[in-house]
Design an enzyme around this catalytic site. Structure first.
Site, PDB file in Angstrom:
ATOM      1  N   ASP A 171      -0.700  -4.933   3.314  1.00 22.50           N
ATOM      2  CA  ASP A 171      -1.070  -3.880   3.802  1.00 22.50           C
ATOM      3  C   ASP A 171      -0.429  -3.875   5.231  1.00 22.50           C
ATOM      4  OD1 ASP A 171      -4.322  -2.246   4.418  1.00 22.50           O
ATOM      5  OD2 ASP A 171      -2.373  -1.683   5.035  1.00 22.50           O
ATOM      6  N   ILE A 204      -0.626  -1.349   7.706  1.00 20.06           N
ATOM      7  CA  ILE A 204      -1.724  -1.258   8.669  1.00 20.06           C
ATOM      8  C   ILE A 204      -3.042  -1.111   8.005  1.00 20.06           C
ATOM      9  CG2 ILE A 204      -2.436   0.087  10.562  1.00 20.06           C
ATOM     10  CD1 ILE A 204       0.178   1.386  11.047  1.00 20.06           C
ATOM     11  N   ASP A 205      -3.833  -2.202   8.090  1.00 18.42           N
ATOM     12  CA  ASP A 205      -5.200  -2.219   7.632  1.00 18.42           C
ATOM     13  C   ASP A 205      -6.134  -1.688   8.688  1.00 18.42           C
ATOM     14  OD1 ASP A 205      -6.985  -2.543   5.563  1.00 18.42           O
ATOM     15  OD2 ASP A 205      -7.616  -4.468   6.744  1.00 18.42           O
ATOM     16  N   GLU A 234       0.800  -1.186  -0.074  1.00 16.55           N
ATOM     17  CA  GLU A 234      -0.054   0.079  -0.181  1.00 16.55           C
ATOM     18  C   GLU A 234       0.992   1.288   0.087  1.00 16.55           C
ATOM     19  OE1 GLU A 234      -3.001   0.458   3.123  1.00 16.55           O
ATOM     20  OE2 GLU A 234      -3.915   2.096   2.172  1.00 16.55           O
ATOM     21  N   ASP A 274      -5.815  -5.036   1.064  1.00 18.01           N
ATOM     22  CA  ASP A 274      -6.905  -5.000   2.066  1.00 18.01           C
ATOM     23  C   ASP A 274      -7.385  -6.665   2.035  1.00 18.01           C
ATOM     24  OD1 ASP A 274      -8.144  -1.917   1.046  1.00 18.01           O
ATOM     25  OD2 ASP A 274      -6.874  -2.579   2.757  1.00 18.01           O
ATOM     26  N   THR A 289      -6.312   2.080   9.007  1.00 16.07           N
ATOM     27  CA  THR A 289      -5.380   3.109   9.580  1.00 16.07           C
ATOM     28  C   THR A 289      -6.192   4.366  10.231  1.00 16.07           C
ATOM     29  OG1 THR A 289      -3.805   2.987   7.855  1.00 16.07           O
ATOM     30  CG2 THR A 289      -3.906   5.103   8.878  1.00 16.07           C
TER      31      THR A 289
END
Ligand code: LIP
Length: 284
Positions: free
Chosen positions: A93, A95-96, A76, A223, A98
């Site tokens: 990802d 930090i899915d 990402e 994601d 955020t």
């Protein structure tokens, strides 16, 4: 294809990387009072990135590249435009969720998927605030904290918990489409409509049977890649967001999906997406 032994090695490095980045996420949230976030806006005021998204991605990518530099990487924050090919590709990802992370909420985590032939074959999702680690390798089942998981046996929408999300895009058309979709869900009536902040978490919740149906438009390959194989290996169903007939293979780059305990629930979600022009409202 990769050998079973190589896939096991891939799982080990993905787990180690996701746990290391997950530990940083938890430390940041636990110490958020003393660790101010540097927040940048992306596509809207609700679409943010912090220094920790980038730090977590650096941690993960360093470990994945050291493991096998020949694998492609689609991630990402630093590799969002990598062409998606049939080659073994890590889809990350860091930090899915955020937005939830920025607010110190539980619904965020690390998602590391591996696609071969454009198909998810391995997935790791670490939800550090939930203390949950989800893993799956194609053909080997899905696990949460090492325990086998399975989707619910719900087939009746009137007995379903259904998840939708608050999209980044807030045009009148996008808002109208989401409100109409939620109105129809509430009118079924489903047991409940839930809305959290991480696609990977909600797909894993479908995999372990605590959510029966989750669908969203506006999400990316990073994601959904890891959680797609986690849902499938838990006996669940994942399809393109508007594929009412369940007629075409899932395209994890299609910016949307419906995932459910079974195809019947996903049929309803895809029909809502089409009826309320949800893809056009969110993506165009
Ligand atoms: C998020 C997804 C979530 C969606 C958000 C955002 P991010 O990913 O996990 O399902 O509703 O708009 O796309 O940007 O936090 O990695």
């Amino acid at each position: 294809m990769l050998s079973e032994e190589r896939l096991t090695q891939c799982l080990e490095v993905a787990l180690a990387a996701a746990n290391k980045a997950g530990a940083l996420i938890k430390e940041c949230i636990d110490l958020r009072a003393s660790k101010p976030l540097e927040i940048e806006e992306k596509s809207s005021s609700a679409d943010m990135v912090t220094q920790y998204d980038k730090k977590c991605e650096d941690i993960v990518l360093e470990m994945l590249r050291a493991f096998d530099p020949s694998f492609e990487i689609l991630s990402e924050e630093s590799n969002p435009d990598t062409p998606f090919t049939a080659n073994p590709t890590w889809i990350v990802d860091p930090i899915d969720g955020t937005t939830s992370f920025v607010h110190g909420s539980f619904d965020c985590g690390v998602s590391i998927g591996l696609a071969v032939g454009k198909e998810p074959v391995l997935g790791v999702v670490v939800l550090p605030l939930m203390q949950e680690v989800f893993t799956a390798v194609k053909g080997r089942g899905s696990f949460c904290n090492g325990r086998r998981i399975h989707v619910s046996n719900c087939t009746d929408l009137k007995r379903a918990i259904v998840c939708t999300h608050t999209m980044y895009r807030r045009t009148p058309e996008a808002i109208e489409a989401l409100l109409n979709i939620n109105r129809e869900l509430l009118s079924v009536p489903v047991h409940a409509v839930r809305s959290y902040g991480s696609a990977a978490m909600d797909m894993c919740s479908v995999a372990m049977g605590r959510i029966d149906l989750y669908f969203e438009v506006g999400i990316q390959a990073w994601d959904m890649c890891a959680a797609t194989i986690i849902v499938r290996e838990a006996g669940g169903h994942v399809r393109n967001s508007d594929d009412v007939a369940n007629a075409v293979p899932l395209d994890i780059t299609s910016k949307g999906m419906c995932c459910a305990a079974n195809p019947a629930l996903a049929d309803f979600a895809a029909a809502l997406v089409v009826k309320h022009n949800y893809r056009n409202a969110i993506l165009n």
